[in-house]
Scaffold this motif. Structure first.
Motif, PDB file in Angstrom:
ATOM      1  N   TRP A 141       0.842  -1.190   0.000  1.00 21.49           N
ATOM      2  CA  TRP A 141       0.000   0.000   0.000  1.00 21.49           C
ATOM      3  C   TRP A 141       0.878   1.240   0.000  1.00 21.49           C
ATOM      4  O   TRP A 141       1.915   1.270   0.656  1.00 21.49           O
ATOM      5  N   ALA A 146      -4.620   6.654  -0.072  1.00 14.80           N
ATOM      6  CA  ALA A 146      -5.764   7.125  -0.848  1.00 14.80           C
ATOM      7  C   ALA A 146      -6.999   7.284   0.040  1.00 14.80           C
ATOM      8  O   ALA A 146      -7.118   6.662   1.105  1.00 14.80           O
ATOM      9  N   PRO A 199       3.115   3.080  -9.774  1.00 13.69           N
ATOM     10  CA  PRO A 199       1.931   3.266  -8.930  1.00 13.69           C
ATOM     11  C   PRO A 199       0.701   2.625  -9.563  1.00 13.69           C
ATOM     12  O   PRO A 199       0.591   2.534 -10.789  1.00 13.69           O
ATOM     13  N   HIS A 201      -3.598   2.801  -9.223  1.00 16.68           N
ATOM     14  CA  HIS A 201      -4.737   3.547  -8.671  1.00 16.68           C
ATOM     15  C   HIS A 201      -6.025   2.931  -9.196  1.00 16.68           C
ATOM     16  O   HIS A 201      -6.133   2.646 -10.394  1.00 16.68           O
ATOM     17  N   HIS A 259      -8.237   3.713  -4.082  1.00 16.38           N
ATOM     18  CA  HIS A 259      -7.117   3.007  -3.482  1.00 16.38           C
ATOM     19  C   HIS A 259      -5.852   3.281  -4.291  1.00 16.38           C
ATOM     20  O   HIS A 259      -5.916   3.472  -5.512  1.00 16.38           O
ATOM     21  N   SER A 260      -4.715   3.263  -3.620  1.00 21.80           N
ATOM     22  CA  SER A 260      -3.431   3.434  -4.269  1.00 21.80           C
ATOM     23  C   SER A 260      -2.449   2.406  -3.711  1.00 21.80           C
ATOM     24  O   SER A 260      -2.393   2.187  -2.494  1.00 21.80           O
TER      25      SER A 260
END
Length: 268
Positions: A141, A146, A199, A201, A259-260
């Protein structure tokens, strides 16, 4: 085993089904990208570390890979073994795995480094069991967190509750920045070559009841924080959760939770 590791063992004991019914669904999102990063395809010998309920193992089997999965929690091992009968599932924990050096072509670890007390030592062990030139792919995470991931924590804070003291944080000397650069540097420091990070997302779609149930059933640190509160405080946390959930409501009555995460890979 560090204090953090021992706490994680207690947090996850017997939680496999509750995890599968709640937070396990959001953790499944990066699986295709994770397998691509590890070069998983037909005939490849794959080790999935921290396999949980077997989501990554099942997807790797569907690609025709020869899959072994391990997890430190027996309820996860039992559920994964039932769910993915074509994979070999074993009870084992980082940073010591019961496999010979270079046994696997690829290693995956989906949101596992968040749950080990010595992340660098864990990665070094993953490097040990993959063959020279083999790829290791991991997710964690990301920080900053996020908005969808902070929803439950905001509800806890609004209720005046806090993380209980018996849940230790990772030791400062073992921690690392939860950024692309921080994760890349961690892979490199563990001896991996060509380490890169990207990353991820996405919006996780879930019902408010389903998302609350993960916390109410004691899943993860946030769940243990909720369960450690007196009944009236838990009720207050739930009230604030329902109020704050309105920020993420969709026209269909679901929650769209941003969410990221970070996806990194490196080779031995």
């Amino acid at each position: 085993m560090t204090d953090f590791d021992a706490s994680e063992r207690r947090i996850w004991a017997g939680r496999a089904t509750a995890y599968a019914d709640s937070f396990g669904k959001v953790c499944a999102h990066p699986v295709p990208q994770l397998l691509d990063a590890a070069r998983v395809r037909e005939g490849v010998r794959v080790l999935d570390v921290g396999t949980g309920t077997g989501t990554v193992a099942a997807a790797a089997c569907a690609r025709g890979a020869r899959v072994t999965g391990v997890d430190a929690e027996i309820s996860m091992v039992e559920l994964a073994a039932r769910s993915v009968p074509s994979a070999e599932i074993h009870l084992a924990e980082l940073p010591r795995l019961p496999f010979s050096e270079g046994l696997f072509d690829a290693v995956t670890a989906n949101f596992v480094l968040n749950h080990v007390g010595r992340p660098k030592a864990a990665l070094a062990e993953l490097r040990r069991v993959v063959r020279p030139g083999g790829w290791i792919a991991v997710t964690i995470w990301a920080v900053p967190t996020a908005a969808g991931q902070t929803l439950l924590g905001r509800a806890v804070e609004a209720a005046g509750a806090s993380r209980p003291s018996h849940l230790p944080a990772l030791a400062a000397e073992d921690d690392f920045p939860r950024t692309g650069a921080g994760l890349t540097d961690l892979l490199t420091s563990a001896g991996l070559k060509d380490a890169v990070c990207e990353p991820l997302h996405w919006n996780h779609i879930a019902g408010a009841e389903e998302w609350w149930r993960g916390a109410a059933d004691g899943i993860g640190t946030i769940g243990r924080t909720v369960l450690s509160q007196p009944d009236h405080v838990r009720a207050e946390i739930e009230r604030h959760f329902l109020r704050l959930s309105a920020e993420f409501s969709t026209p269909e009555g679901q929650l769209a939770l941003p969410h990221s995460a970070l996806l990194a890979r490196g080779r031995r």
